[in-house]
Scaffold this active site. Structure first.
Site: not given
Length: 466
Positions: A68, A71, A188, A214, A216, A221
């Site tokens: 899940f 957000g 993340e 990377v 962003l 970031v």
């Protein structure tokens, strides 16, 4: 030659007669085997291969993972299915089950039970595609992001506990320790690294054959790449309460040491606020001429005014560099990125960089990346070249020239592109002409898969039980 007394020459027939019992015991099984083989139909090599496939599947059941993504704007569930080699298998016509709803958990700040109940339809659909006998072995994770993180008091903790209770009483899926939690930028970043390297077929190989990532976002970031054990030994000590620079991961039979760091306030939208702070009270050289207004971010408002002489790329770069704190040398005994943060030591795991999210979006909107191609090779210098063109453009003309850019983003196009160039070159220390890969999706077999963190989380979860 003299014969030994008491011995006589024995004929073959005498030997057979003497050992007749032993020969009978041996010959009966041989005759039976010969008879069975005679009755069996002949098989060709191709038939033999197809027969072996069936028991292979029986010995290696599928593995599922339910992730899940909770957000700020909504909740989403991803269900992935893997074979015994951890290759993705289709669920129906797609490579995953994906369902989303609105609003997100944070919309129920004062009612934790209702927040958890908002996931019921997602949970039921996810559980229904997992075979009943595999549900107790199927890990389920709930990763909440910025929305819950922003809630004050203990509201976030109460919602997460309500979600744990929901999974316990309504689901037979395998709940992991700490499987329901607010995930930070470091997690993340590491999961995104796993996702991209998995889709590229790099997991299980040496760390030097992996790619760096990377990502962003709006508020932060993330950089993540695999490093050597030597660099791990040289990693600086972290103060209590801070995230470690190095995360150890065991994936597809291989141990990786992952340098991962999340730079808070250095995401694209947060950076706008930082750049505007540098020129607070006066015009900003990064704003397209013809614009005056207000920028809102993080509950704050910032005055935005273009310089009467127009935006200027060189001045914009100076302001962006100050906002990045690129010249801040608070670490003198090691290599740093910006703001005094250790850069991981570099090395082979960083030689190929995949950059995602706003990097891809702005490059496509500025016209030097095809938005219809999921992976594009570019150089950091192209962000500078695009920034120069944007900085020389008046706001009135920009609407015609940059048709892909949303109207609210147009005044900041010079700023965004210049910041991205400064971030890559001054912040992360890349050569302006080093080739980097802009990534939106990654091809996997005949499908395109979103380069997002839930797949990485699923792979880690399944790897730990495979």
């Amino acid at each position: 030659m003299l014969k030994r007394p008491g011995l006589r020459h024995e004929s073959l027939s005498d030997k057979i007669y003497r050992f007749r019992g032993v020969l009978l015991i041996v010959s009966v099984p041989l005759l039976l085997i010969t008879f069975v083989l005679f009755l069996m139909p002949a098989t060709s090599p191709s038939q033999s291969l197809s027969i072996r496939k069936v028991p292979s599947d029986l010995r290696s059941p599928k593995s599922y993972a339910v992730i899940f993504d909770a957000g700020s704007s909504g909740s989403r569930v991803h269900v992935f299915c893997f074979d015994h080699r951890l290759d993705l298998l289709p669920i129906g016509k797609d490579l995953e089950l994906f369902v989303q709803i609105k609003p997100g958990l944070s919309a129920f700040a004062n009612d934790p039970r209702e927040a958890a109940n908002s996931l019921v339809t997602l949970l039921d659909q996810a559980q229904n595609v997992v075979p009943k006998d595999l549900r107790p072995k199927t890990p389920v994770r709930v990763g909440a992001t910025a929305g819950l993180r922003a809630l004050g008091g203990d509201a976030s903790d109460r919602i997460l506990q309500a979600v744990r209770d929901l999974l316990k009483h309504r689901s037979t899926l395998k709940s992991e320790p700490n499987g329901v939690a607010v995930i930070d930028g470091t997690q993340e970043g590491s999961f995104q690294w796993v996702t991209i390297n998995y889709l590229l077929g790099n997991l299980g190989k040496k760390y030097s054959n992996t790619v760096g990532v990377v990502d962003l976002g709006g508020g932060s970031v993330q950089m993540a790449y695999a490093i050597s054990e030597t660099d791990v030994a040289n990693a600086p000590r972290i103060s209590d309460g801070e995230d470690s620079y190095v995360k150890e991961m065991y994936l597809m039979g291989t141990k990786y040491f992952l340098y991962v760091h999340s730079y808070l306030h250095y995401g694209l939208l947060a950076a706008r606020a930082e750049i505007l702070k540098v020129s607070e009270g006066s015009s900003n050289p990064c704003i397209l001429v013809g614009y005056h207004g207000i920028y809102k971010y993080g509950g704050e408002k910032y005055k935005v005014a273009a310089s009467p002489s127009g935006s200027n790329m060189d001045e914009c770069r100076r302001v962006a560099s100050n906002a990045l704190k690129a010249n801040e040398s608070t670490c003198t005994h090691m290599k740093c990125t910006f703001g005094g943060v250790w850069n991981g030591g570099g090395g082979d795991g960083q030689k190929n960089l995949f950059v995602a999210s706003f990097f891809f979006d702005r490059a496509a909107e500025a016209g030097f990346a095809d938005p219809n191609v999921p992976v594009v090779k570019v150089h950091p210098a192209e962000f500078e070249e695009a920034a120069k063109r944007a900085c020389e453009t008046k706001l009135a003309d920009a609407k015609t020239i940059y048709r892909r850019v949303e109207e609210d983003n147009l005044p900041f196009l010079c700023m965004d592109l210049m910041y991205q160039y400064t971030l890559l070159v001054e912040g992360f220390g890349l050569d302006p002409w080093q080739e980097i890969t802009l990534v939106k999706k990654v091809k996997y077999g005949n499908s395109l898969v979103e380069a997002a963190w839930p797949l990485g989380s699923a792979i880690e979860a399944v790897s730990s039980i495979t």
